[in-house]
Design a protein around this motif. Structure first.
Motif, short mmCIF file in Angstrom:
data_model
loop_
_atom_site.label_atom_id
_atom_site.label_comp_id
_atom_site.label_asym_id
_atom_site.label_seq_id
_atom_site.Cartn_x
_atom_site.Cartn_y
_atom_site.Cartn_z
N LYS A 170 25.29 39.28 36.82
CA LYS A 170 25.95 39.01 35.55
C LYS A 170 26.65 40.26 35.03
O LYS A 170 27.80 40.20 34.58
N ALA A 171 25.94 41.39 35.12
CA ALA A 171 26.56 42.65 34.71
C ALA A 171 27.76 42.99 35.59
O ALA A 171 28.76 43.55 35.13
N LEU A 172 27.67 42.63 36.87
CA LEU A 172 28.77 42.87 37.80
C LEU A 172 30.04 42.13 37.34
O LEU A 172 31.12 42.71 37.28
N LEU A 173 29.87 40.85 37.00
CA LEU A 173 31.02 40.06 36.55
C LEU A 173 31.57 40.58 35.23
O LEU A 173 32.79 40.62 35.02
N GLN A 174 30.70 40.98 34.33
CA GLN A 174 31.16 41.50 33.04
C GLN A 174 31.95 42.79 33.23
O GLN A 174 33.00 42.99 32.61
N ARG A 175 31.45 43.68 34.09
CA ARG A 175 32.17 44.92 34.35
C ARG A 175 33.51 44.65 35.05
O ARG A 175 34.51 45.32 34.79
N PHE A 176 33.54 43.65 35.93
CA PHE A 176 34.78 43.28 36.60
C PHE A 176 35.83 42.85 35.57
O PHE A 176 36.98 43.31 35.63
N LEU A 177 35.45 42.01 34.65
CA LEU A 177 36.40 41.56 33.62
C LEU A 177 36.86 42.73 32.75
O LEU A 177 38.03 42.78 32.34
N GLU A 178 35.98 43.68 32.48
CA GLU A 178 36.36 44.86 31.70
C GLU A 178 37.36 45.72 32.47
O GLU A 178 38.32 46.25 31.89
N GLU A 179 37.13 45.88 33.77
CA GLU A 179 38.07 46.67 34.60
C GLU A 179 39.44 46.00 34.66
O GLU A 179 40.47 46.67 34.60
N VAL A 180 39.44 44.67 34.78
CA VAL A 180 40.71 43.94 34.81
C VAL A 180 41.46 44.16 33.50
O VAL A 180 42.67 44.43 33.50
N GLU A 181 40.77 44.03 32.39
CA GLU A 181 41.43 44.21 31.09
C GLU A 181 41.97 45.62 30.94
O GLU A 181 43.07 45.82 30.41
N ALA A 182 41.21 46.60 31.41
CA ALA A 182 41.66 47.99 31.28
C ALA A 182 42.87 48.28 32.17
O ALA A 182 43.81 48.96 31.76
N PHE A 183 42.85 47.77 33.40
CA PHE A 183 43.96 48.03 34.31
C PHE A 183 45.19 47.20 33.93
O PHE A 183 46.33 47.64 34.12
N ASP A 184 44.96 46.00 33.43
CA ASP A 184 46.01 45.09 32.95
C ASP A 184 47.05 44.77 34.02
O ASP A 184 48.25 45.05 33.87
N PRO A 185 46.64 44.12 35.12
CA PRO A 185 47.61 43.78 36.18
C PRO A 185 48.47 42.59 35.79
O PRO A 185 48.08 41.76 34.96
N ASP A 186 49.62 42.50 36.42
CA ASP A 186 50.44 41.30 36.31
C ASP A 186 50.05 40.27 37.37
O ASP A 186 50.15 39.07 37.15
N ILE A 187 49.60 40.79 38.53
CA ILE A 187 49.34 39.92 39.68
C ILE A 187 48.06 40.38 40.37
O ILE A 187 47.87 41.57 40.62
N PHE A 188 47.18 39.42 40.67
CA PHE A 188 46.06 39.65 41.58
C PHE A 188 46.50 39.25 42.98
O PHE A 188 47.12 38.19 43.17
N ILE A 189 46.18 40.08 43.97
CA ILE A 189 46.46 39.72 45.36
C ILE A 189 45.17 39.81 46.16
O ILE A 189 44.21 40.47 45.75
N GLY A 190 45.16 39.17 47.30
CA GLY A 190 43.99 39.21 48.18
C GLY A 190 44.25 38.38 49.41
O GLY A 190 45.34 37.85 49.63
N TRP A 191 43.21 38.26 50.23
CA TRP A 191 43.30 37.52 51.49
C TRP A 191 42.42 36.28 51.35
O TRP A 191 41.22 36.39 51.20
N ASN A 192 43.04 35.11 51.37
CA ASN A 192 42.35 33.86 51.04
C ASN A 192 41.73 33.99 49.65
O ASN A 192 40.65 33.50 49.37
N VAL A 193 42.47 34.64 48.76
CA VAL A 193 41.93 35.08 47.48
C VAL A 193 41.65 33.91 46.54
O VAL A 193 40.72 33.98 45.73
N ILE A 194 42.41 32.82 46.65
CA ILE A 194 42.20 31.68 45.74
C ILE A 194 41.04 30.82 46.22
O ILE A 194 40.11 30.53 45.45
#
Length: 778
Positions: A194-218
């Motif tokens: 749970k803490a992992l997911l919360q920290r992930f969302l905080e990192e996303v907000e701080a970095f503020d990307p326009d696009i997420f990319i990945g491999w089979n990411v969806i």
């Protein structure tokens, strides 16, 4: 407020009390901006003669209205526009009318897309605000600077717990990992999932990307994130608004993610959409092909178990592996210029950046607003004339042989050229068949098609794209050039598909049958005027044999002379026959010093779409080219592909080959080529659906499942999975679990003999005669 220029990232629509609200997130030089367009209506069309049936079918429903418009369908019938003030009402109205048998025209176009389409907004947009705060959007020329963030999850084997999350971008890299350990500048340990997911969302907000990319990411990363967030009582707010991410599956079975102000783009789908081709689209394979390096793990084929071991024994190594996977995706996007390609595609067609496929939508975006301005609306899907015998691309009967000095002359973008030259067009067809059409304005097609050149829309769209591609080539803008090529070549596919609203076999037939005529007449003119022999033709190319005694320099001059003559000849022909300017352009494309046109197996007839040759390059060197033969087919073994490559090299260059074939047979029989005997084939459907016919890869996969079950491991086999197996004396066995002796005679008979005997009979030899003494020794 001051006007803002930017690029549309995401688009959403929702019902509000005053109508439908359209929301666009726009990337600008000043940062992302949310633009809301309130009070909108959805609209589609019905035929005017059916308005009474419409009123009867919609009795009791409110918030809809009919309005007669100065528009007709493509048969000439007048239509009325039907407006709905909410998306909910739109769904109810279309369901009621469909149940009543009322034909619906353009009902599938989302209001949020139609708003942009009718204003010719294709990516770039300028937003102005009126005094009352209402926005006005119009098209603008703008190239965005977008921030990508590569993400990757490592999970348990059953994906019921996330172990770590990697995030990587230019100048930024971080791994969040469940467990205890010493933090580093790139690695952070967290207490639980749970803490992992919360920290992930905080990192996303701080970095503020326009696009997420990945491999089979969806289908993997985002799906797992959503499932685990829901299980842990969290909202997966990955967008710039407060709404949680929505995973949606399209009618074609493709998944996508709806976020406010951000996009999720998959590397595999984007590579395929940009027409990249690889034997495998695994991250390991693509990374090694494009970047020259792969994953940071020793046992790639068993990476699931290796990830679990690393998590237990060396979590820092797992974090490095996690981050490197992110970096590989980021670098693949950069090396293949995938984001550049998507942006240019959007600027040309208006397709959202995260749209997978979308040929029909790209066609609609460009065609429909122009059609409306011509006084027409589109018909219901696939309602045009059908039941005709329409051939595909033209393929000449080939003349098998081993040749010297063969030229390939290629029509540049033949089908778009035909559309442009002969005015092939849905609106042009409607106007051409209209009673009272000006005879001097008409261009004949096939199967009764007649096109009005002055009212055709598609030729002008192609002309604009053609000019843009020429400019892209001058500027060496490869992603733009590739995007335009894909779009132009898709037009025939769209018109020839019964999934298209403009499907009418008079349109597709007027393209393919004209292509047949052009290739046949081109062949006849070459043989009549020059005396050369055309040995093959395929869709948009002719293969011309100059004679074995021709020199390289003479061949090159002949290719240039042929192209010059044919282009001039076609200009004169089209002017004389139709009074049309010619946009056909034939190019001297290739010169083969040696060329093989093989026979069909067990036949004296020449094969089609299969050949090999030694092609001369601009610097005077040459390269070996295979088309459709075993060397370029991944369902053949590495042994067959290597032997074909080396054999053809030797023969085409006049080198001895007999000892090479005999030595190869000896090595196979002695077990020294076992590593090249592995078959790699994909499963087309789930294993349990193979009941009556079980091909070798299915048999091997079923045996592997049994072995994995005995070891307490899950089966990795799904539709699309690749199975690696060997043919043994006991039949197909999975590579990982094979124990029976290899059936070497199978590989000699089914892999070596076919590839050798494609070529040797043209030299007066054959495989059996060459290797008979060797086989007798074993």
């Amino acid at each position: 407020m001051e006007p803002v220029t930017g690029f549309i990232l995401s688009r959403q629509q929702r019902d509000r009390r005053d109508g439908i609200e359209l929301t666009y997130w726009v990337s600008t030089d000043q940062g992302p901006r949310e633009v809301r367009v309130p009070g909108q209506e959805a609209v589609f069309f019905v035929r005017l003669r059916e308005v009474e049936r419409v009123a009867d079918a919609l009795q009791g429903l409110e918030d809809w209205r009919l309005e007669e418009r100065p528009l007709r369908d493509l048969t000439g019938e007048p239509v009325a526009a039907l407006y709905c003030r909410s998306l909910k009402r739109l769904r109810q109205v279309t369901e009621c009318l469909a149940a009543a048998g009322v034909a619906l025209l353009e009902e599938d176009i989302r209001p949020v897309d139609r708003y942009l389409m009718e204003r010719f907004i294709q990516g770039g947009v300028e937003v102005q605000w009126f005094r009352d705060g209402q926005p006005r959007l119009k098209a603008a020329d703008y190239r965005p600077r977008l921030r990508m963030l590569s993400i990757d999850l490592e999970t348990t084997l059953s994906a019921d717990r996330i172990l770590s999350i990697g995030l990587q971008a230019a100048g930024y890299g971080r791994v969040l990992l469940c467990g205890q350990g010493e933090n580093r500048d790139w690695l952070e340990f967290v207490a639980d999932e749970k803490a992992l997911l919360q920290r992930f969302l905080e990192e996303v907000e701080a970095f503020d990307p326009d696009i997420f990319i990945g491999w089979n990411v969806i289908d993997f990363d985002v799906r797992v994130l959503e499932q685990r967030a829901r299980a842990l009582g969290l909202k997966l707010r990955l967008g710039r608004d407060t709404e949680p991410a929505q995973l949606v599956r399209s009618g074609q079975g493709k998944s996508f993610v709806r976020l406010g102000g951000r996009l999720v783009i998959d590397g595999i789908d984007t590579l395929r959409g940009a027409t990249w081709q690889f034997e495998s689209f695994s991250l390991e394979f693509v990374a090694r092909e494009l970047l020259g390096r792969g994953k940071l793990i020793d046992h790639v084929d068993a990476r699931g178990a290796e990830i679990q071991r690393l998590y237990r024994e060396d979590p820092v190594a797992l974090a490095r592996y996690n981050l490197e996977d992110c970096a590989l995706v980021q670098e693949i996007f950069e090396r293949a210029q995938l984001l550049h390609f998507l942006v240019e595609r959007c600027r040309l067609t208006g397709l959202p950046l995260d749209k997978v496929g979308g040929s029909a939508a790209a066609f609609d975006n460009q065609y429909l607003p122009r059609l409306h301005r011509s006084g027409y609306v589109a018909a219901e899907y696939a309602s045009g004339l059908t039941g005709l015998s329409i051939p595909g691309g033209f393929v000449m009967d080939s003349q098998p042989g081993l040749y010297r000095q063969v030229l390939v002359l290629d029509f540049k973008s033949l089908y778009p050229s035909i559309i442009r030259t002969f005015c092939v067009d849905p609106c042009g067809l409607a106007e051409g068949l209209r009673e009272g059409a000006d005879p001097d304005d008409l261009v004949p097609g096939f199967n009764g098609a007649i096109f009005a050149r002055s009212r055709s829309i598609l030729p002008s769209i192609i002309e604009r794209l053609w000019q843009a591609r020429d400019e892209a080539k001058r500027e060496r803008n490869a992603p733009l050039s590739q995007a335009i090529k894909i779009i132009m070549n898709s037009f025939y596919g769209v018109l020839g598909s019964n999934l298209c609203r403009f499907y009418d076999q008079r349109l597709s037939g007027s393209i393919t049958l004209r292509g047949h005529e052009i290739l046949n007449r081109t062949r006849d003119e070459i043989e009549r005027q020059f005396g050369y022999r055309v040995i093959y033709g395929d869709t948009d190319s002719v293969f011309v044999w100059l004679g074995d005694d021709c020199s390289d320099d003479e061949a090159h001059k002949a290719g240039e002379a042929l192209a010059l003559h044919l282009n001039d000849w076609w200009r004169r022909q089209l002017e004389q026959r139709f009074g049309l300017p010619s946009f056909l352009e034939i190019q001297y494309e290739s010169h083969f010093r040696r060329f093989l046109m093989p026979r069909m197996r067990h036949s004296e007839k020449g094969s089609k779409k299969r050949y090999a040759g030694l092609r001369r390059q601009a610097d005077g060197g040459d390269e070996l080219v295979f088309k459709g033969l075993e060397n370029v087919r991944t369902d053949w073994t590495p042994l067959a592909r290597r032997v074909q490559q080396e054999l053809y090299e030797r023969v085409f260059r006049g080198q001895p080959f007999e000892a090479f074939i005999r030595a190869t047979v000896d090595e196979v029989l002695a077990g020294r080529r076992d590593g090249e005997l592995v078959y790699r084939k994909r499963l087309r459907r789930p294993l349990d659906q193979y009941q009556r016919n079980r091909p070798p890869q299915v048999q091997a996969a079923l045996k592997a499942e049994q072995a994995l079950f005995r070891e307490g491991r899950r089966s990795p086999y799904r539709a699309g999975s690749r199975v690696e197996y060997l043919i043994t004396v006991n039949g197909p066995e999975p590579l990982e679990f094979h124990g029976s002796p290899i059936d070497y005679q199978h590989y000699i008979d089914r892999q070596l003999k076919p590839v050798v005997d494609t070529l040797l009979p043209f030299l007066g030899q054959d495989f059996d005669s060459l290797v008979a003494p060797q086989l007798g020794l074993f």
